[in-house]
Design a protein around this motif. Structure first.
Motif, PDB file in Angstrom:
ATOM      1  N   GLU A  98      -2.362 -18.733  -4.452  1.00 57.64           N
ATOM      2  CA  GLU A  98      -3.216 -17.718  -3.822  1.00 57.64           C
ATOM      3  C   GLU A  98      -2.611 -16.338  -4.045  1.00 57.64           C
ATOM      4  O   GLU A  98      -1.394 -16.158  -3.937  1.00 57.64           O
ATOM      5  N   LEU A  99      -3.492 -15.416  -4.351  1.00 58.90           N
ATOM      6  CA  LEU A  99      -3.019 -14.045  -4.613  1.00 58.90           C
ATOM      7  C   LEU A  99      -3.966 -13.065  -3.930  1.00 58.90           C
ATOM      8  O   LEU A  99      -5.168 -13.056  -4.195  1.00 58.90           O
ATOM      9  N   LEU A 100      -3.430 -12.257  -3.020  1.00 58.54           N
ATOM     10  CA  LEU A 100      -4.221 -11.224  -2.309  1.00 58.54           C
ATOM     11  C   LEU A 100      -3.705  -9.863  -2.742  1.00 58.54           C
ATOM     12  O   LEU A 100      -2.536  -9.539  -2.555  1.00 58.54           O
ATOM     13  N   LEU A 101      -4.600  -9.045  -3.311  1.00 58.41           N
ATOM     14  CA  LEU A 101      -4.209  -7.766  -3.891  1.00 58.41           C
ATOM     15  C   LEU A 101      -5.005  -6.621  -3.259  1.00 58.41           C
ATOM     16  O   LEU A 101      -6.154  -6.789  -2.826  1.00 58.41           O
ATOM     17  N   TYR A 102      -4.367  -5.467  -3.276  1.00 58.60           N
ATOM     18  CA  TYR A 102      -4.986  -4.264  -2.691  1.00 58.60           C
ATOM     19  C   TYR A 102      -4.862  -3.100  -3.667  1.00 58.60           C
ATOM     20  O   TYR A 102      -3.789  -2.837  -4.219  1.00 58.60           O
ATOM     21  N   ASP A 103      -5.985  -2.394  -3.900  1.00 60.86           N
ATOM     22  CA  ASP A 103      -6.006  -1.231  -4.795  1.00 60.86           C
ATOM     23  C   ASP A 103      -5.560  -0.004  -3.997  1.00 60.86           C
ATOM     24  O   ASP A 103      -6.274   0.484  -3.121  1.00 60.86           O
ATOM     25  N   VAL A 104      -4.359   0.507  -4.310  1.00 66.06           N
ATOM     26  CA  VAL A 104      -3.797   1.625  -3.536  1.00 66.06           C
ATOM     27  C   VAL A 104      -4.574   2.922  -3.731  1.00 66.06           C
ATOM     28  O   VAL A 104      -4.427   3.852  -2.940  1.00 66.06           O
ATOM     29  N   SER A 105      -5.418   2.995  -4.792  1.00 63.18           N
ATOM     30  CA  SER A 105      -6.198   4.230  -4.990  1.00 63.18           C
ATOM     31  C   SER A 105      -7.231   4.425  -3.884  1.00 63.18           C
ATOM     32  O   SER A 105      -7.776   5.514  -3.719  1.00 63.18           O
ATOM     33  N   GLN A 106      -7.491   3.338  -3.139  1.00 65.67           N
ATOM     34  CA  GLN A 106      -8.432   3.461  -2.019  1.00 65.67           C
ATOM     35  C   GLN A 106      -7.923   4.414  -0.948  1.00 65.67           C
ATOM     36  O   GLN A 106      -8.714   5.031  -0.236  1.00 65.67           O
ATOM     37  N   ASP A 107      -6.590   4.483  -0.825  1.00 65.05           N
ATOM     38  CA  ASP A 107      -6.028   5.346   0.216  1.00 65.05           C
ATOM     39  C   ASP A 107      -6.446   6.796   0.026  1.00 65.05           C
ATOM     40  O   ASP A 107      -6.759   7.500   0.990  1.00 65.05           O
ATOM     41  N   GLU A 108      -6.444   7.228  -1.229  1.00 61.38           N
ATOM     42  CA  GLU A 108      -6.857   8.607  -1.513  1.00 61.38           C
ATOM     43  C   GLU A 108      -8.332   8.811  -1.191  1.00 61.38           C
ATOM     44  O   GLU A 108      -8.729   9.820  -0.601  1.00 61.38           O
ATOM     45  N   SER A 109      -9.147   7.809  -1.551  1.00 62.18           N
ATOM     46  CA  SER A 109     -10.582   7.885  -1.263  1.00 62.18           C
ATOM     47  C   SER A 109     -10.832   7.890   0.244  1.00 62.18           C
ATOM     48  O   SER A 109     -11.656   8.653   0.751  1.00 62.18           O
ATOM     49  N   MET A 110     -10.087   7.023   0.975  1.00 67.16           N
ATOM     50  CA  MET A 110     -10.223   6.985   2.431  1.00 67.16           C
ATOM     51  C   MET A 110      -9.803   8.304   3.054  1.00 67.16           C
ATOM     52  O   MET A 110     -10.432   8.803   3.987  1.00 67.16           O
ATOM     53  N   SER A 111      -8.749   8.891   2.524  1.00 67.93           N
ATOM     54  CA  SER A 111      -8.276  10.180   3.030  1.00 67.93           C
ATOM     55  C   SER A 111      -9.343  11.256   2.854  1.00 67.93           C
ATOM     56  O   SER A 111      -9.578  12.076   3.748  1.00 67.93           O
ATOM     57  N   GLU A 112     -10.004  11.250   1.681  1.00 67.91           N
ATOM     58  CA  GLU A 112     -11.060  12.231   1.428  1.00 67.91           C
ATOM     59  C   GLU A 112     -12.232  12.032   2.393  1.00 67.91           C
ATOM     60  O   GLU A 112     -12.809  12.999   2.887  1.00 67.91           O
ATOM     61  N   ARG A 113     -12.551  10.774   2.662  1.00 68.92           N
ATOM     62  CA  ARG A 113     -13.628  10.489   3.615  1.00 68.92           C
ATOM     63  C   ARG A 113     -13.265  10.962   5.014  1.00 68.92           C
ATOM     64  O   ARG A 113     -14.084  11.542   5.723  1.00 68.92           O
TER      65      ARG A 113
END
Length: 400
Positions: free
Chosen positions: A113-128
C-alpha cells in the motif's frame, strides 16, 4: 423611503452579490483543483506502478521525489477519506482520496500500500486562504463603512424630529447637533431659522393681542356713549358698526389663539349636547327657522371649541339661506347643516382661508369658516361640503 433604508438595501444587495460571487469562485476553484490533481495523480500513478510492482524501492523513492510527492503514513486518511476516483484492477486498486480539502493518491498492489500527497497543493491552498481572507476582509470593511455612514446620518433623524415638532407649533424645538460638518451646518441653520420665526410669531401674537385689547376699550366706550343718543337711523348704523367691529376683533383673536398647540380640553359628550350649546350662543328670534333631526352619538373633543365651530356653520346658514327653515341633521357620526341657496362659486378650500366670502355678500368678515376648519382639523375630524337638490350642505365628520 428613508435614506437609512436605501443605504441598508444597497449594503445588503452588495453583500449578497459578493457572497454569491465568492461562493461561485470557491466552487469553481475546487472543481478545477480536483480535476488538476486527478489528472496529475493518474499520470504519477503510471510512472510509479512499474517500480512498485517490481519492488524497486530505491527507484520508487526516486520517482516519488521527482514527481513532487510525499509519502503519508496516516491510516486515518485511508479509513475516513472520501473516494473521488477509483480504478480497480486484478491485484489491487488505484484511488484518489479527498480528506480535509486535500487530495491523496492511494495505490494498492497485492500486500503493498502506498499513500502519497502532492505538496504543490499547499501553495494552492494558501492562495485560496488568502483569497477568502481578502473577501472576508472586504465584507468587514463594507460593514464598517455601512455603520459609519449610519452614524454620520443619524443626527438627521434628530434634526427631522425637531423640525416636525416645530412645524406642529413647538416654537422652542431646537436641534442639538454640534458636529463640524455639513449636517452640523444644517442643524445650525435650522436653529437660526427657528429662532427668527419664533421672534416673528411672538411679535405677531403680541401685536394682535395688544391691538385686540386696545380696540375693546374704545368700542366699549363708544357703545356706552351711544346709549345716551336718541334713537335714529344714524344711531342704528353706528351701533351696528360697533357690533361688527367687536365681533371682528373677537374672531381675529380667536383665530390667532387656534394656532397654539395643546389648546383643547378633551371630554366626552353627546352630539345633542353640542347642538344645544351651539344654538344657545346664537340670537334666534324665531325657533321655526331651525329644524333638527338627531341620531345621537358620543363625541370626544373640546366642547367649547366644537360649539364655536358648529355655531359658525349654523350662523352662516341662517345668514345666507334663501328660505327657512335650515336643517341640522345628525347621523352616522356626522353633523350636517343644510340651507337653501346658490352653490359656492369656488372649491371649499378657497373659503377656508381667512377673509374670503361668497360673491359680494357683506354679512360677515370671511373668518367663520377659517375658524371652523382650524378647530375641526386640530381635532382630527373632517369638514366636507356638497351641493345637492338646491341646498348647501356643510358636514363635520367625526372620525372614530
Amino acid at each position: 423611503m428613508s435614506i437609512q433604508k436605501k443605504i441598508t438595501i444597497l449594503f445588503v444587495s452588495s453583500l449578497v452579490t459578493m457572497t454569491l460571487i465568492a461562493l461561485w469562485v470557491e466552487r469553481t476553484n475546487l472543481q478545477k483543483a480536483q480535476t488538476i490533481e486527478q489528472n496529475s495523480y493518474l499520470i504519477s500513478a503510471k510512472e510509479l506502478f512499474t517500480p512498485l510492482v517490481n519492488k524497486q524501492k530505491t527507484e520508487l523513492n526516486k520517482r516519488i521525489e521527482e514527481l513532487g510527492l510525499q509519502v503519508v503514513t496516516d491510516d486515518n486518511i485511508i479509513k475516513n477519506a472520501e473516494v473521488v476516483y477509483l480504478q480497480p484492477h486484478t491485484f489491487g486498486a488505484l484511488k484518489i482520496l479527498q480528506y480535509s480539502e486535500r487530495y491523496y493518491l492511494y495505490i494498492k498492489y497485492l500486500d503493498q500500500e502506498l499513500l502519497l500527497y502532492d505538496v504543490s497543493q499547499d501553495e494552492s491552498m494558501s492562495e485560496r486562504y488568502i483569497t477568502n481572507s481578502l473577501v472576508i476582509l472586504d465584507v468587514i470593511l463594507m460593514l464598517v463603512i455601512y455603520l459609519v455612514i449610519l452614524k454620520i446620518l443619524s443626527p438627521l433623524n434628530h434634526i427631522s424630529q425637531k423640525m416636525r415638532q416645530f412645524s406642529k407649533g413647538n416654537l422652542f424645538a431646537r436641534a442639538a447637533v454640534k458636529t463640524k460638518d455639513e449636517i452640523g451646518e444644517v442643524s445650525q441653520s435650522f436653529n437660526e431659522m427657528a429662532s427668527r420665526l419664533q421672534e416673528m410669531v411672538n411679535a405677531r401674537e403680541e401685536l394682535l393681542r395688544d391691538v385686540g385689547h386696545e380696540l375693546r376699550t374704545p368700542i366699549a366706550k363708544g357703545k356706552f356713549a351711544l346709549e345716551g343718543v336718541s334713537d335714529s337711523k344714524e344711531k342704528e348704523i353706528i351701533k351696528r358698526a360697533f357690533n361688527d367691529l367687536d365681533t371682528l376683533t373677537s374672531e381675529i383673536l380667536q383665530m390667532q389663539l387656534l394656532d397654539k398647540e395643546e389648546l383643547f380640553e378633551y371630554s366626552s359628550f353627546k352630539a345633542q349636547t353640542l347642538i344645544a350649546e351651539a344654538l344657545s350662543k346664537l340670537y334666534i328670534e324665531d325657533e321655526d327657522e331651525i329644524k333638527v333631526e338627531i341620531e345621537d352619538f358620543e363625541i370626544n373633543g373640546d366642547l367649547h371649541y366644537l360649539t364655536t365651530a358648529l355655531k359658525n356653520l349654523i350662523d352662516n346658514a341662517l345668514k345666507y339661506s334663501t328660505s327657512k327653515p335650515i336643517l341640522i341633521k345628525v347621523h352616522e357620526r356626522k353633523i350636517s347643516v343644510l340651507s337653501s341657496g346658490d352653490e359656492l362659486d369656488k372649491e371649499l378650500g378657497h373659503y377656508l382661508q381667512a377673509f374670503t366670502q361668497q360673491g359680494r355678500q357683506q354679512k360677515g368678515f370671511g373668518i367663520g369658516l377659517n375658524i371652523v376648519s382650524k378647530i375641526v382639523q386640530k381635532h382630527g375630524f373632517k369638514l366636507d361640503y356638497e351641493y345637492l337638490d338646491g341646498k348647501n350642505i356643510f358636514t363635520i365628520i367625526f372620525v372614530a
